[in-house]
Structures are given as structure tokens and as C-alpha cells.
Write a protein that holds these residues in place. Structure first.
Motif, PDB file in Angstrom:
ATOM      1  N   TYR A   1       9.175   9.681  64.541  1.00  0.00           N
ATOM      2  CA  TYR A   1       8.884   8.457  63.391  1.00  0.00           C
ATOM      3  C   TYR A   1       9.626   9.124  61.857  1.00  0.00           C
ATOM      4  CZ  TYR A   1       5.800   7.036  67.406  1.00  0.00           C
ATOM      5  OH  TYR A   1       5.324   7.315  68.694  1.00  0.00           O
ATOM      6  N   ALA A   2      10.447   9.050  62.144  1.00  0.00           N
ATOM      7  CA  ALA A   2      11.317   9.195  61.250  1.00  0.00           C
ATOM      8  C   ALA A   2      11.549   8.352  59.791  1.00  0.00           C
ATOM      9  CB  ALA A   2      12.937  10.180  61.421  1.00  0.00           C
ATOM     10  N   LYS A   3      11.181   7.373  59.746  1.00  0.00           N
ATOM     11  CA  LYS A   3      11.253   6.702  59.061  1.00  0.00           C
ATOM     12  C   LYS A   3       9.896   5.728  58.196  1.00  0.00           C
ATOM     13  CE  LYS A   3      16.657   4.685  59.616  1.00  0.00           C
ATOM     14  NZ  LYS A   3      17.042   3.759  59.948  1.00  0.00           N
ATOM     15  N   GLN A   4       8.941   6.800  59.058  1.00  0.00           N
ATOM     16  CA  GLN A   4       8.031   5.703  59.085  1.00  0.00           C
ATOM     17  C   GLN A   4       6.399   6.882  58.306  1.00  0.00           C
ATOM     18  OE1 GLN A   4       8.167   4.203  63.224  1.00  0.00           O
ATOM     19  NE2 GLN A   4       6.270   4.353  62.508  1.00  0.00           N
ATOM     20  N   PRO A   5       5.534   6.534  57.565  1.00  0.00           N
ATOM     21  CA  PRO A   5       4.985   7.773  56.881  1.00  0.00           C
ATOM     22  C   PRO A   5       4.154   8.261  58.034  1.00  0.00           C
ATOM     23  CG  PRO A   5       3.775   5.832  56.294  1.00  0.00           C
ATOM     24  CD  PRO A   5       5.220   5.317  57.609  1.00  0.00           C
ATOM     25  N   VAL A   6       3.755   9.728  58.088  1.00  0.00           N
ATOM     26  CA  VAL A   6       3.241  10.855  59.511  1.00  0.00           C
ATOM     27  C   VAL A   6       2.101  11.098  57.665  1.00  0.00           C
ATOM     28  CG1 VAL A   6       2.835  12.266  60.446  1.00  0.00           C
ATOM     29  CG2 VAL A   6       4.921  10.630  60.482  1.00  0.00           C
ATOM     30  N   VAL A   7       0.486  10.728  57.906  1.00  0.00           N
ATOM     31  CA  VAL A   7       0.001  10.662  56.966  1.00  0.00           C
ATOM     32  C   VAL A   7      -1.636  11.777  57.806  1.00  0.00           C
ATOM     33  CG1 VAL A   7      -1.595   9.750  55.654  1.00  0.00           C
ATOM     34  CG2 VAL A   7      -0.029   8.803  56.154  1.00  0.00           C
ATOM     35  N   PHE A   8      -1.203  13.615  57.056  1.00  0.00           N
ATOM     36  CA  PHE A   8      -2.763  13.802  57.780  1.00  0.00           C
ATOM     37  C   PHE A   8      -3.707  13.994  57.257  1.00  0.00           C
ATOM     38  CE2 PHE A   8      -3.143  18.573  59.059  1.00  0.00           C
ATOM     39  CZ  PHE A   8      -4.670  18.513  59.710  1.00  0.00           C
ATOM     40  N   PHE A   9      -4.872  12.626  57.423  1.00  0.00           N
ATOM     41  CA  PHE A   9      -6.523  13.195  56.261  1.00  0.00           C
ATOM     42  C   PHE A   9      -7.155  14.712  56.559  1.00  0.00           C
ATOM     43  CE2 PHE A   9      -5.524   8.799  56.266  1.00  0.00           C
ATOM     44  CZ  PHE A   9      -5.750   8.846  55.241  1.00  0.00           C
ATOM     45  N   MET A  10      -7.616  14.983  55.379  1.00  0.00           N
ATOM     46  CA  MET A  10      -8.264  16.828  55.584  1.00  0.00           C
ATOM     47  C   MET A  10      -9.449  16.627  54.912  1.00  0.00           C
ATOM     48  SD  MET A  10      -4.751  19.256  55.474  1.00  0.00           S
ATOM     49  CE  MET A  10      -5.527  20.701  56.445  1.00  0.00           C
ATOM     50  N   LYS A  11     -10.575  16.594  55.638  1.00  0.00           N
ATOM     51  CA  LYS A  11     -12.036  16.804  55.004  1.00  0.00           C
ATOM     52  C   LYS A  11     -11.769  18.006  53.791  1.00  0.00           C
ATOM     53  CE  LYS A  11     -17.374  16.575  56.277  1.00  0.00           C
ATOM     54  NZ  LYS A  11     -17.061  17.734  54.982  1.00  0.00           N
ATOM     55  N   GLY A  12     -11.363  18.656  54.358  1.00  0.00           N
ATOM     56  CA  GLY A  12     -11.014  19.867  53.226  1.00  0.00           C
ATOM     57  C   GLY A  12     -10.429  19.888  52.011  1.00  0.00           C
ATOM     58  N   LEU A  13      -9.660  19.617  52.018  1.00  0.00           N
ATOM     59  CA  LEU A  13      -8.639  18.433  51.130  1.00  0.00           C
ATOM     60  C   LEU A  13      -9.869  18.053  49.767  1.00  0.00           C
ATOM     61  CD1 LEU A  13      -5.290  17.640  51.434  1.00  0.00           C
ATOM     62  CD2 LEU A  13      -6.298  20.127  51.030  1.00  0.00           C
ATOM     63  N   SER A  14      -9.585  17.984  48.755  1.00  0.00           N
ATOM     64  CA  SER A  14      -9.830  17.335  47.492  1.00  0.00           C
ATOM     65  C   SER A  14      -8.574  16.997  46.653  1.00  0.00           C
ATOM     66  CB  SER A  14     -11.548  18.056  46.822  1.00  0.00           C
ATOM     67  OG  SER A  14     -10.806  19.236  46.545  1.00  0.00           O
ATOM     68  N   ASN A  15      -9.416  16.500  45.446  1.00  0.00           N
ATOM     69  CA  ASN A  15      -7.823  15.953  44.774  1.00  0.00           C
ATOM     70  C   ASN A  15      -7.297  17.527  43.705  1.00  0.00           C
ATOM     71  OD1 ASN A  15      -7.445  13.573  44.966  1.00  0.00           O
ATOM     72  ND2 ASN A  15      -8.455  12.800  44.332  1.00  0.00           N
ATOM     73  N   SER A  16      -8.738  17.946  43.705  1.00  0.00           N
ATOM     74  CA  SER A  16      -8.978  19.021  42.666  1.00  0.00           C
ATOM     75  C   SER A  16      -8.910  20.830  43.393  1.00  0.00           C
ATOM     76  CB  SER A  16      -9.675  19.501  42.009  1.00  0.00           C
ATOM     77  OG  SER A  16     -11.037  19.199  42.315  1.00  0.00           O
ATOM     78  N   THR A  17      -8.211  20.853  44.547  1.00  0.00           N
ATOM     79  CA  THR A  17      -8.427  21.597  45.368  1.00  0.00           C
ATOM     80  C   THR A  17      -7.340  22.135  45.633  1.00  0.00           C
ATOM     81  OG1 THR A  17      -8.953  20.407  47.303  1.00  0.00           O
ATOM     82  CG2 THR A  17      -8.006  22.600  47.670  1.00  0.00           C
TER      83      THR A  17
END
Length: 341
Positions: free
Chosen positions: A79-95
Motif C-alpha cells: 500500500y505504497a500510496k497509503q499511510p501505514v500507522v503503527f500505534f504503540m502503547k509504550g510510546l508517548s510524546n516525550s518518550t
């Protein structure tokens, strides 16, 4: 001679500074180290296009395994022309990453143009859905199978809100899925929830979320996942057995044949790790579910093993194969595999 020595020492000092700067840069930051267009992306604006491919990590794990990396990379490739979104619980905006780790799989995925990694904020995600009251009252630490149950809930809410395609992180994409509103049959009259796709705000998913809360029981494996999808599908449709390799249609919903994602069924999952003289064509498949939950033996992809899964990695996730897959001696070769570009 003195000038030449001074010039040599100056050059050596510059190279050393550059090396230590790069080392610090790699190991001490996360979002600030992503390309500017990645770190400034608004996930809601990105998902709002309704064409995203979505993956979830509901544990605190920060480093994707090679299989997770392959799943995300293969989707980005198909899906080269589409966004591939990976949500990770371990991430935060200050990680920030630990100073002693460079997280190779994380860096690999971050470098792919259409892959975006975001924190998973379940409370915010469940707002304005039937799942919100359930989530705010539940004691997650006392729940059985919480990682799986919370993932079952999150995937419903994300695809209901924004539309797109959800995939488990052990699904390797082979070719584009042509359907907009679909469920994947794991077997005749039994639906998976490992892959599904809908347009935004589809009533089927809203009713799934209502049923999720009404019949919540985390002690029954799959009750909030494939069993839920199957219950709801039977309420919506009069299911028939599949005829040859053809999909079933019901209202605006497609129920896709098991060959589309499960040409190798879960009792046969070891076939992926066996040596094969001739690779199956999988001509009737859009993606392949590798049944990682069944892999309690901890089987891995080994470079040079000529197993089916190694050949799938070489073809469908060449970056992961090149950078993350080790040989039998535990070394990662830097040789280019087929499909590397």
C-alpha cells in the motif's frame, strides 16, 4: 612535517566529534529524531483520510520483533500510496530511547516514507464510543488476557472512527485488498478479527462495540475478538458455506474466503517454518497470517534456511530481511536479498 601532523590530528578530531554526535543523536531521542514530516504529523488528520493500514502494540514493548517489522514493512510496500500507522502503547510524546540501545527495527520502520508511529492512548480513543464507560470502569491489572482484550477493543474503535484496514502484527501483506467493508473468514462460517476493513462510522462496528460491552467476558479466549465478529456477522447475514474460492456478500459487507488470509490454517502453522522445495504461489491470498500466538516454541526466521517464512521475508519485507534476520551463527548478513531496492 609538523603541519601535516597538525592537519591529520585536526581531521581525526573532526571525525571523532562527528561519530560521537551521531551516536548520541541515535540513542537519546525519539520523535525529535524522526524526519520532520513524521514528527509533526497529526494522527487524526492522517487517519481522517480513511485509507490507512493500522497496526497495534498494546504491551509496553518498544522494539518491534522481526515479524512485526516484516508485517508493517510488507503493508507499506503493498500500500505504497497509503499511510501505514503503527500505534504503540509504550510510546508517548516525550518518550526517549535508552542510551544503550538504538532500536534497529524501530529505526527501520521510521525510515519508511509511508510508515507512521504514534502513541496509543486508549482513553482518548474510546471517547464517543460504547467502549468508553467499560474502559473507565475496568481494572486492567485484574483482567485476564488484558493485552489481547484491549487490542480487540482498540481495533474496533480505530476503524469505526477513521475507517481503513486493521491487521495483526503477524500478517504479511502480499497484494492489495480490493474490498472496502469486509471481514476475513478463518473457516467456513467463522470470522477472524485479525484482518478487517470498513469505511468510517460503519454501523456494523458500532454494534460490535455495543456487543463487546454487553457480553464482556475476558476469561473466554476470543470472546471479545473472533467470537464477537462471528456473533455479529451471523446477526447481520444468513451465512452459507463457501463455494470454491469465492467470497460471500451480505448487504454492503463482504465475507472473504479463508484462502484470502488463511491458506495455511492454524493447526498447520509450522508449515511456515519448514523447508520447502517449491514455494506456494498464494495466488488467491491478499495476506498471510503466520499464527504467531501458536508459536510457543519460539521458532524464528533463519537466514539461509530456505524455509517458507524466510522466502516470504526476502520477497515481501526485504529491509527487515537484510537488517534484522540472522544466520545460524547469530550474525546478520548485509547481503542484498531478492526484492531489495
Amino acid at each position: 612535517m609538523l603541519k601535516e601532523l597538525q592537519l591529520f590530528l585536526s581531521l581525526l578530531l573532526l571525525l571523532s566529534c562527528g561519530f560521537f554526535y551521531q551516536l548520541t543523536w541515535k540513542s537519546s531521542c525519539l520523535f525529535s529524531c524522526l524526519p520532520p514530516h513524521k514528527s509533526q504529523q497529526d494522527p487524526e488528520a492522517l487517519l481522517g483520510q480513511g485509507r490507512s493500514i493500522v497496526f497495534l502494540e498494546t504491551s509496553e514493548r518498544m522494539e518491534p520483533t522481526p515479524l512485526v517489522s516484516c508485517a508493517v514493512e510488507s503493508a507499506a510496500k503493498v500500500y505504497a500510496k497509503q499511510p501505514v500507522v503503527f500505534f504503540m502503547k509504550g510510546l508517548s510524546n516525550s518518550t526517549q530511547l535508552p542510551s544503550n540501545s538504538t532500536y534497529p527495527a524501530f529505526s527501520l520502520l521510521s525510515a519508511i516514507d509511508n510508515v507512521f508511529l504514534f502513541p496509543l492512548d486508549m482513553k482518548r480513543l474510546f471517547e464517543d464510543t460504547p467502549l468508553f464507560s467499560w474502559y473507565t470502569q475496568i481494572n486492567a491489572s485484574a483482567e485476564r488476557n488484558w493485552l489481547h482484550v484491549s487490542s480487540d477493543a482498540s481495533r474496533l474503535a480505530i476503524i469505526w472512527k477513521y475507517g481503513g484496514i486493521y491487521m495483526d502484527t503477524d500478517v504479511i501483506s502480499v497484494r492489495p485488498i480490493p474490498e472496502e467493508n469486509f471481514l476475513a473468514a478463518q473457516a467456513s462460517q467463522y470470522s477472524s478479527n485479525g484482518v478487517f476493513g470498513f469505511l468510517p462510522r460503519h454501523s456494523f462496528l458500532w454494534e460490535c462495540m455495543e456487543n463487546f460491552v454487553e457480553h464482556y467476558n475476558s476469561h473466554i479466549w476470543g470472546n471479545q475478538g473472533p467470537n464477537l465478529m462471528t456473533r455479529m456477522l451471523k446477526l447481520w447475514c444468513k451465512l452459507e458455506d463457501f463455494q470454491e474460492v469465492s467470497d460471500l456478500k451480505c448487504l454492503d459487507l463482504s465475507f472473504l474466503h479463508p484462502q484470502r488470509f488463511y491458506p495455511i490454517s492454524y493447526p498447520e502453522w509450522r508449515r511456515y517454518y519448514e523447508v520447502c522445495d517449491t514455494d506456494p504461489s498464494f495466488n488467491d491470498s491478499y495476506a498471510l497470517h503466520l499464527w504467531n500466538y501458536m508459536n510457543q516454541e519460539g521458532r524464528v526466521v533463519v537466514r539461509g534456511s530456505n524455509t517458507l517464512v524466510e522466502n516470504l521475508y526476502r520477497k515481501h519485507c526485504p529491509r527487515t530481511y537484510r537488517d534484522l534476520i540472522q544466520g545460524p551463527e547469530g550474525l546478520v548478513s548485509r547481503e542484498m536479498g531478492p526484492g531489495d531496492k
